[in-house]
Design a protein around this motif. Sequence first.
Motif, short mmCIF file in Angstrom:
data_model
loop_
_atom_site.label_atom_id
_atom_site.label_comp_id
_atom_site.label_asym_id
_atom_site.label_seq_id
_atom_site.Cartn_x
_atom_site.Cartn_y
_atom_site.Cartn_z
N GLU A 153 0.84 -1.19 0.00
CA GLU A 153 0.00 0.00 0.00
C GLU A 153 0.88 1.24 0.00
O GLU A 153 1.80 1.35 0.80
N VAL A 154 0.59 2.17 -0.90
CA VAL A 154 1.35 3.42 -1.00
C VAL A 154 0.41 4.59 -0.75
O VAL A 154 -0.67 4.67 -1.34
N LYS A 155 0.83 5.47 0.15
CA LYS A 155 0.19 6.77 0.36
C LYS A 155 1.34 7.77 0.42
O LYS A 155 2.10 7.79 1.37
N HIS A 156 1.46 8.57 -0.61
CA HIS A 156 2.60 9.50 -0.68
C HIS A 156 2.15 10.89 -1.13
O HIS A 156 1.46 11.02 -2.14
N ALA A 157 2.56 11.89 -0.38
CA ALA A 157 2.30 13.28 -0.72
C ALA A 157 3.59 13.92 -1.21
O ALA A 157 4.60 13.90 -0.50
N PHE A 158 3.58 14.42 -2.43
CA PHE A 158 4.76 15.09 -2.96
C PHE A 158 4.86 16.48 -2.37
O PHE A 158 3.87 17.17 -2.17
N GLY A 159 6.08 16.90 -2.09
CA GLY A 159 6.33 18.20 -1.48
C GLY A 159 6.98 19.17 -2.43
O GLY A 159 6.95 19.01 -3.65
N TYR A 160 7.60 20.17 -1.84
CA TYR A 160 8.29 21.21 -2.61
C TYR A 160 9.35 20.61 -3.52
O TYR A 160 9.87 19.53 -3.27
#
Length: 82
Positions: free
Chosen positions: A37-44
């Motif tokens: 399972e992947v939950k990833h928020a891209f940042g700056y």
Amino acid sequence: MRIYLDNNNTELISVICNRCGKEMKVENGILKEGCFEVKHAFGYFSSKDGQVYHFDLCEQCFDKMLAEFRVPAEVKEARELL
């Protein structure tokens, strides 16, 4: 992709591999097979800044993804399984 009985995400009814479409085994709201399972928020500093990705891969698709790595993933044995 995870499908729940209601909007509160209280009872899992289905997990589908986002890569191959395989429906994984779920019994009584419990996933009964291996799933990445992947939950990833891209940042700056990313072209995807602010975007959040959520997906699931079955074990076979996870293995295929790892096989494409030029630098192998680090693998360690867990001391405890929860």
